[in-house]
Motif scaffolding. Structure first.
Motif, PDB file in Angstrom:
ATOM      1  N   LEU A  60      -4.340  -2.367   2.960  1.00  0.00           N
ATOM      2  CA  LEU A  60      -4.427  -0.980   3.415  1.00  0.00           C
ATOM      3  C   LEU A  60      -3.447  -0.096   2.648  1.00  0.00           C
ATOM      4  CD1 LEU A  60      -5.472   1.159   5.451  1.00  0.00           C
ATOM      5  CD2 LEU A  60      -3.686   0.388   7.023  1.00  0.00           C
ATOM      6  N   LEU A  61      -2.251  -0.634   2.374  1.00  0.00           N
ATOM      7  CA  LEU A  61      -1.275   0.112   1.578  1.00  0.00           C
ATOM      8  C   LEU A  61      -1.807   0.385   0.177  1.00  0.00           C
ATOM      9  CD1 LEU A  61       1.620   1.198   0.965  1.00  0.00           C
ATOM     10  CD2 LEU A  61       2.219  -1.156   0.341  1.00  0.00           C
ATOM     11  N   PHE A  62      -2.388  -0.627  -0.461  1.00  0.00           N
ATOM     12  CA  PHE A  62      -2.900  -0.447  -1.817  1.00  0.00           C
ATOM     13  C   PHE A  62      -4.035   0.581  -1.850  1.00  0.00           C
ATOM     14  CE2 PHE A  62      -1.642  -5.158  -2.249  1.00  0.00           C
ATOM     15  CZ  PHE A  62      -0.324  -4.791  -2.473  1.00  0.00           C
ATOM     16  N   VAL A  63      -4.901   0.546  -0.843  1.00  0.00           N
ATOM     17  CA  VAL A  63      -5.981   1.537  -0.760  1.00  0.00           C
ATOM     18  C   VAL A  63      -5.392   2.934  -0.573  1.00  0.00           C
ATOM     19  CG1 VAL A  63      -7.925   2.322   0.641  1.00  0.00           C
ATOM     20  CG2 VAL A  63      -7.693  -0.103   0.085  1.00  0.00           C
ATOM     21  N   SER A  64      -4.411   3.049   0.303  1.00  0.00           N
ATOM     22  CA  SER A  64      -3.783   4.351   0.576  1.00  0.00           C
ATOM     23  C   SER A  64      -3.124   4.914  -0.676  1.00  0.00           C
ATOM     24  CB  SER A  64      -2.751   4.219   1.698  1.00  0.00           C
ATOM     25  OG  SER A  64      -3.334   3.717   2.875  1.00  0.00           O
ATOM     26  N   LEU A  65      -2.423   4.058  -1.421  1.00  0.00           N
ATOM     27  CA  LEU A  65      -1.742   4.528  -2.625  1.00  0.00           C
ATOM     28  C   LEU A  65      -2.737   4.886  -3.722  1.00  0.00           C
ATOM     29  CD1 LEU A  65       1.280   2.043  -2.792  1.00  0.00           C
ATOM     30  CD2 LEU A  65       1.248   4.384  -1.912  1.00  0.00           C
ATOM     31  N   ALA A  66      -3.838   4.137  -3.820  1.00  0.00           N
ATOM     32  CA  ALA A  66      -4.865   4.474  -4.807  1.00  0.00           C
ATOM     33  C   ALA A  66      -5.493   5.829  -4.491  1.00  0.00           C
ATOM     34  CB  ALA A  66      -5.927   3.377  -4.846  1.00  0.00           C
ATOM     35  N   TYR A  67      -5.814   6.041  -3.215  1.00  0.00           N
ATOM     36  CA  TYR A  67      -6.400   7.323  -2.800  1.00  0.00           C
ATOM     37  C   TYR A  67      -5.402   8.466  -2.988  1.00  0.00           C
ATOM     38  CZ  TYR A  67      -9.029  10.646   0.051  1.00  0.00           C
ATOM     39  OH  TYR A  67      -9.726  11.743   0.495  1.00  0.00           O
ATOM     40  N   LEU A  68      -4.132   8.173  -2.708  1.00  0.00           N
ATOM     41  CA  LEU A  68      -3.076   9.174  -2.886  1.00  0.00           C
ATOM     42  C   LEU A  68      -2.949   9.572  -4.361  1.00  0.00           C
ATOM     43  CD1 LEU A  68      -0.552  10.659  -1.598  1.00  0.00           C
ATOM     44  CD2 LEU A  68       0.760   8.677  -2.345  1.00  0.00           C
ATOM     45  N   THR A  69      -3.042   8.593  -5.253  1.00  0.00           N
ATOM     46  CA  THR A  69      -2.937   8.872  -6.685  1.00  0.00           C
ATOM     47  C   THR A  69      -4.092   9.757  -7.156  1.00  0.00           C
ATOM     48  OG1 THR A  69      -1.846   6.734  -7.011  1.00  0.00           O
ATOM     49  CG2 THR A  69      -2.735   7.812  -8.961  1.00  0.00           C
ATOM     50  N   VAL A  70      -5.274   9.524  -6.610  1.00  0.00           N
ATOM     51  CA  VAL A  70      -6.450  10.292  -7.013  1.00  0.00           C
ATOM     52  C   VAL A  70      -6.425  11.707  -6.431  1.00  0.00           C
ATOM     53  CG1 VAL A  70      -8.963  10.424  -6.841  1.00  0.00           C
ATOM     54  CG2 VAL A  70      -7.859   8.235  -7.327  1.00  0.00           C
TER      55      VAL A  70
END
Length: 466
Positions: A60-70
């Motif tokens: 969930l953290l990795f998904v959140s950070l990926a979405y945050l980067t985009v």
């Protein structure tokens, strides 16, 4: 010491009389017990289930950070005037949790406190995992994580150097230094135990991996001399970091002119709070680990009571810091500073402030009672409450100081979004996933240090000394 004294009945003996290791153990039994946890061929089902749950939050953290980067940090609840919110709150909270590991390992080693030996290894690992989680937040809070290398004074033809007057640069140097020294301290302490696992492993893969990590350790007098010199030197280097790192973190706030931040009490107040939350997390982890792995002989009631007493002392310092903060605001005769404690007590975030007072000041006062300090389930609950309270403290310091500052026309409210919570709980999942991997593949208690506190080891010292 009376060997027949039951070590898990503290009511019958003072804490100092409780041994740091249960009677009856030998060099072989200590090595067998600790190494068998790592070298067992069959991983328990509960470990797989727990690791899967923790790793799902890490995903969930990795998904959140990926979405945050985009999408950018606009997906968080940060706004004007609350530009710092969950991100910096979590950063300070995680850095604080990592402090107990360095304190237990370095300072107690220099003070020759034998009770540190059972808990220093996983406390050091906890430090590394907490710092790893902490570093995520300022990195992504900048909004340009791919330009993070600008924060380092790397050689470049443009002559563009970091702004050394920026607290962000101070954090980079303080936290990176802390992480580097903590990693070296942890790994150097592991080397003799890695050699033990290399020699005891039944699989070729284990012998190769542990053999490479052991760096050719053979246990010779020359090796031990070099090891003790390096370990003591690293302990001396790590000791000032306990004070300096969270002091630098507190400067992020103390150098600002924002009411509620601009105060000289922050450096010692933050350091005490860091040790407070750090020991609470050590207790939160040590109590279930002790029960699940059957380590009551190694993590005795003396360890539990000592950690509870450190929590009580640092909790009192934190409570004193709260009172001093309010006193400084009143004594300064600055109407903006005086408004801060009033706003915290009666403003829109008042329930959060009263909750932190309950968690950090009121409930920990029960640790004055010996029957509370020796009640394992109650201590576990109190340690979790303190962890929650210390997170609330950082939230109150950051958000309530920003949402109402000098101009009422610029006041605003902060409300965390789903992505705030997903990033925060994701780091908890990452922390626990790393912890489970550590428990499975590395000795959670120092084998050779536990052997040095056995009565047989002391007898040998007495014979050599005579």
């Amino acid at each position: 010491m009376d060997e027949t004294l039951p070590i898990d009945d503290p009511s019958r003996a003072p804490a100092a009389a409780v041994p740091v290791i249960a009677p009856g153990h030998t060099f072989g039994s200590v090595t067998d017990k600790i190494s068998s946890i790592v070298l067992t061929r069959r991983t328990p089902l509960w470990w797989w289930l727990s690791f899967a749950a923790a790793f799902s939050f890490a995903l969930l953290l990795f998904v959140s950070l990926a979405y945050l980067t985009v999408k950018g940090i606009g997906i968080w609840g940060n706004n004007i005037p609350v530009g710092w919110a969950f991100d910096i709150t979590n950063f300070v909270w995680w850095i604080g949790i990592g402090h107990a590991g360095t304190l237990i390992s370095a300072i107690l080693l220099l003070l020759r406190q034998s009770w540190r030996t059972s808990i220093n290894r996983f406390a050091e690992a906890m430090t590394l995992f907490a710092v790893s989680c902490a570093g995520i937040f300022p990195l992504f809070h900048t909004g340009r994580p791919w330009l993070a290398y600008w924060l380092f004074p790397y050689p470049n033809t443009m002559g563009v150097w970091p702004q050394f007057r920026s607290p962000l640069i101070w954090d980079v140097f303080a936290v990176s230094t802390y992480a580097t020294v903590s990693l070296l301290f942890w790994f150097v302490g592991l080397i003799p135990d890695l050699a033990t696992l290399r020699d005891r492993s039944q699989s070729r893969t284990g012998r190769v991996i542990y053999g490479m990590l052991a760096m050719g350790w053979r246990g010779s007098a020359h090796h031990w001399h070099r090891y003790e010199t390096a370990y003591l030197l690293l302990a001396g280097l790590a000791t000032p970091l306990v004070v300096s790192v969270h002091t630098v973190v507190s400067f992020d706030f103390a150098i600002a002119i924002v009411p509620g931040w601009h105060t000289t009490i922050f450096p010692p107040y933050f350091v005490a709070g860091a040790i407070y939350s750090g020991f609470a997390m050590v207790l939160t982890l040590a109590i279930p680990i002790r029960a699940i792995y059957g380590l009551e002989d190694f993590i005795t009631m003396r360890h539990i009571q000592n950690m509870a007493k450190v929590m009580l002392v640092t909790g009192l310092i934190v409570a004193y810091g709260y009172m001093t903060e309010a006193f400084i605001a009143w004594y300064s005769a600055d109407k903006f500073e005086a408004f801060v404690p009033v706003n915290r007590l009666t403003g829109p975030y008042a329930p959060t402030y009263w909750a932190l007072i309950l968690c950090n000041v009121v409930i920990p006062q029960t640790l004055w009672l010996k029957r509370v300090r020796t009640n394992i389930p109650m201590l576990f609950v109190i340690s979790i409450i303190v962890n929650v309270g210390m997170w609330l403290e950082r939230f109150v310091i950051i958000v309530t100081s920003l949402h109402r500052d000098f101009l009422p026309s610029s006041w605003g409210m902060y409300r965390p979004s789903f992505w705030d919570f997903s990033t925060y709980f994701g780091t908890i999942g990452l922390f626990l996933a790393l912890l489970f991997l550590f428990l499975r593949f590395l000795p959670m208690i120092s084998i050779f240090e536990m052997r040095t506190i056995l009565p047989a080891a002391r007898l040998d010292e007495d014979l050599h000394g005579s």
